[in-house]
Design a protein around this motif. Structure first.
Motif, PDB file in Angstrom:
ATOM      1  N   LEU A   4      90.211  57.027  61.545  1.00 33.75           N
ATOM      2  CA  LEU A   4      89.840  56.450  62.839  1.00 33.75           C
ATOM      3  C   LEU A   4      89.191  57.504  63.734  1.00 33.75           C
ATOM      4  O   LEU A   4      88.145  57.258  64.350  1.00 33.75           O
ATOM      5  CB  LEU A   4      91.087  55.866  63.512  1.00 33.75           C
ATOM      6  CG  LEU A   4      90.883  55.174  64.846  1.00 33.75           C
ATOM      7  CD1 LEU A   4      89.830  54.085  64.756  1.00 33.75           C
ATOM      8  CD2 LEU A   4      92.215  54.578  65.326  1.00 33.75           C
ATOM      9  N   ASP A   5      89.788  58.704  63.770  1.00 35.37           N
ATOM     10  CA  ASP A   5      89.191  59.786  64.566  1.00 35.37           C
ATOM     11  C   ASP A   5      87.812  60.148  64.030  1.00 35.37           C
ATOM     12  O   ASP A   5      86.868  60.363  64.775  1.00 35.37           O
ATOM     13  CB  ASP A   5      90.080  61.037  64.533  1.00 35.37           C
ATOM     14  CG  ASP A   5      91.381  60.796  65.273  1.00 35.37           C
ATOM     15  OD1 ASP A   5      91.366  59.944  66.182  1.00 35.37           O
ATOM     16  OD2 ASP A   5      92.396  61.427  64.917  1.00 35.37           O
ATOM     17  N   ARG A   6      87.718  60.191  62.708  1.00 41.82           N
ATOM     18  CA  ARG A   6      86.426  60.551  62.106  1.00 41.82           C
ATOM     19  C   ARG A   6      85.370  59.501  62.455  1.00 41.82           C
ATOM     20  O   ARG A   6      84.221  59.823  62.747  1.00 41.82           O
ATOM     21  CB  ARG A   6      86.586  60.645  60.585  1.00 41.82           C
ATOM     22  CG  ARG A   6      85.343  61.177  59.896  1.00 41.82           C
ATOM     23  CD  ARG A   6      85.554  61.335  58.408  1.00 41.82           C
ATOM     24  NE  ARG A   6      85.665  60.057  57.727  1.00 41.82           N
ATOM     25  CZ  ARG A   6      86.113  59.911  56.476  1.00 41.82           C
ATOM     26  NH1 ARG A   6      86.499  60.948  55.783  1.00 41.82           N
ATOM     27  NH2 ARG A   6      86.158  58.723  55.911  1.00 41.82           N
ATOM     28  N   LEU A   7      85.776  58.252  62.452  1.00 37.20           N
ATOM     29  CA  LEU A   7      84.840  57.176  62.790  1.00 37.20           C
ATOM     30  C   LEU A   7      84.309  57.361  64.212  1.00 37.20           C
ATOM     31  O   LEU A   7      83.102  57.225  64.467  1.00 37.20           O
ATOM     32  CB  LEU A   7      85.535  55.817  62.635  1.00 37.20           C
ATOM     33  CG  LEU A   7      84.761  54.576  63.076  1.00 37.20           C
ATOM     34  CD1 LEU A   7      83.426  54.470  62.361  1.00 37.20           C
ATOM     35  CD2 LEU A   7      85.589  53.314  62.803  1.00 37.20           C
ATOM     36  N   LEU A   8      85.215  57.705  65.128  1.00 38.68           N
ATOM     37  CA  LEU A   8      84.773  57.890  66.521  1.00 38.68           C
ATOM     38  C   LEU A   8      83.817  59.079  66.636  1.00 38.68           C
ATOM     39  O   LEU A   8      82.823  59.028  67.365  1.00 38.68           O
ATOM     40  CB  LEU A   8      85.989  58.079  67.435  1.00 38.68           C
ATOM     41  CG  LEU A   8      86.825  56.799  67.607  1.00 38.68           C
ATOM     42  CD1 LEU A   8      88.146  57.093  68.304  1.00 38.68           C
ATOM     43  CD2 LEU A   8      86.044  55.738  68.369  1.00 38.68           C
TER      44      LEU A   8
END
Ligand SMILES: Cc1cc2nc3c(=O)[nH]c(=O)nc-3n(C[C@H](O)[C@H](O)[C@H](O)COP(=O)(O)O)c2cc1C
Ligand code: SF4
Length: 434
Positions: free
Chosen positions: A363-367
């Motif tokens: 999720l962090d990587r997606l952001l």
């Protein structure tokens, strides 16, 4: 899918009997009256036409919502620019231009005549996608009745490759000039588009239909309905969890909840995708918002191409968004690194979250990936994808949390394929595509 037209709140552009087929020129003139090409001959007449369009407050209906008169005023500075009519409708969830061109082609041609007159245009080119040959047929049929009556009657109808990005204005100018139909690099967007040695200006088909009415009835009439900041009516394509998907014409500023109600909701909506595939999810509790630029922008949304896709309860918004993100990644013109490589990476992350197979750090990587792509393309295609994904993560945040902890939501077991269905390809063929 039920493809009948839904109720219309207004019928300026689309006549109540539209599905009986496009009117003859004679019937068209009976309905709307003769087209007045301005208050007098020569430059003064053209100035007056432009002033009327400016006073009307008309904004573009192709997606960006730019004031039409402002675009015309800067294009007029060029020597005999080319007018390009954008009827490409690359947005899969939109069918408004197909309906308009199919049922009311003379109004689009009238608008093109008015704008060509204001600009002193050197040529007019009407662009449609190869996926909608009935649009070209409708325009050519209408043109045959207008031979010798204004420039649009003699305009070129060009059928171009209908990829999503082909309708972007610089891609269109490039294709009309005989080049590839992909967006051009334009570091300075204030430099006008060009076709060969001539400047070019691109207007959406619906925008031109409104211009035709403003030239006939005036700015005050146009402003009688709609939101003060973006007056008039607009065409809205409604799809997804509704019983009667189709195109409605409504006054701008009508609440989103009311507009989707015209297409008969099959169940209380969980959320609505506003603007198009590169648009913004609005949560169910926000649907009272007026369909107008200022109010929508407070929620991070815009009218876009006039698209509303209804997500019913029990459907997974993350899964649906993952499908759209995958489609949009495939539509990159492959010219800009952040778009070419970033969009598939974003689609991968979202798909993993949707499947419940993503580690929490995804999720962090997606952001981070969204941040790395936004604003870095030659056109705004990647920005649309980032807007869509960010809004999904926000509106469906509770679902996202469950998914990343290995508990995909209920919708996972039975993906609705809502997005795959929302493209209304062929919806109106029975009505007018003869
Ligand atoms: C990726 C992308 C695709 C677009 N596709 C279309 C399209 O299919 N039809 C359209 O009218 N505008 C489309 N636009 C918007 C056009 O670039 C342009 O803003 C519009 O045609 C201008 O007309 P208007 O001022 O009348 O709205 C697209 C924009 C982007 C960034
Ligand atoms: S941002 Fe993407 S779609 Fe736009 S020009 Fe670059 S590669 Fe093509």
């Amino acid at each position: 899918m039920n493809t009948a037209l839904t109720t219309r709140r207004a019928s300026r552009l689309i006549a109540p009997d539209a599905l009986h087929g496009p009117p003859t020129l004679e019937a068209h003139l009976r309905r709307y009256g003769p087209l007045s090409l301005g208050g007098g001959p020569g430059a003064q007449g053209r100035d007056r036409l432009l002033a009327e369009i400016e006073r009307s407050g008309l904004t573009g209906r192709g997606g960006a919502g730019f004031p039409t008169a402002r675009k015309l005023a800067s294009a007029r500075a060029a020597d005999r620019p080319a007018l390009i009519v954008n009827a490409m409708e690359g947005e899969p969830a939109s069918a408004k231009d197909r309906l308009l061109v199919g049922t009311t082609p003379h109004l689009v041609l009238d608008g093109a005549d008015v704008v060509a007159t204001v600009l002193g245009a050197q040529r007019t080119v009407l662009c449609v996608a190869d996926s909608a040959p009935e649009m070209a047929r409708s325009l050519v049929r209408a043109q045959q009745e207008r031979t010798g009556r204004g420039r649009a009657g003699d305009a070129e109808v060009r059928t171009l490759s209908g990829r999503y990005v082909a309708g972007e204005e610089s891609a269109l100018a490039s294709a009309v000039a005989g080049g590839p139909g992909v967006p051009r690099f334009r570091p300075d967007k204030s430099v006008p588009l060009s076709v060969g040695r001539h400047a070019a200006v691109v207007h959406n088909a619906e925008t031109l239909a409104h211009v035709a009415l403003i030239a006939r009835y005036g700015a005050d009439w146009f402003r009688e309905v709609g939101a003060a900041e973006a007056p008039g009516t607009c065409l809205v394509t409604i799809s997804g969890g509704v019983e009667c998907p189709g195109v409605v014409e409504v006054a701008t500023g009508a609440p989103v909840s009311e507009i989707i109600g015209l297409a008969r909701l099959s169940s209380p909506p969980q959320a609505v995708l506003v603007g198009g595939y590169g648009g913004t999810w609005l949560a169910g509790e926000d649907l009272g918002v007026p369909f107008a630029p200022g109010e929508l922008s407070r929620l991070g949304a815009s009218m876009g191409a006039g698209v509303l896709v209804v997500l019913p309860g029990g459907t997974c918004g993350i899964q649906e968004t993952a499908l759209v993100a995958r489609f949009m990644a495939g539509q990159s013109a492959g010219q800009c690194g952040p778009c070419l490589f970033g969009l598939p990476a974003i689609a991968d992350d979202l798909a993993a979250i949707a499947d419940g197979t993503a580690a929490p750090e995804v999720l962090d990587r997606l952001l981070v990936r969204c941040g790395a792509v936004a604003g870095r393309g030659a056109c705004r295609h990647p920005d649309g994808v980032v807007r869509l994904v960010r809004s999904a993560l926000e509106v469906f945040s509770a679902d996202v949390a469950s998914h990343v902890h290995g508990h995909p939501c209920r919708g996972r077991a039975a993906p609705s394929g809502l997005m795959a269905q929302s493209g209304l390809m062929g919806s109106f063929r029975d009505g007018w595509g003869r």
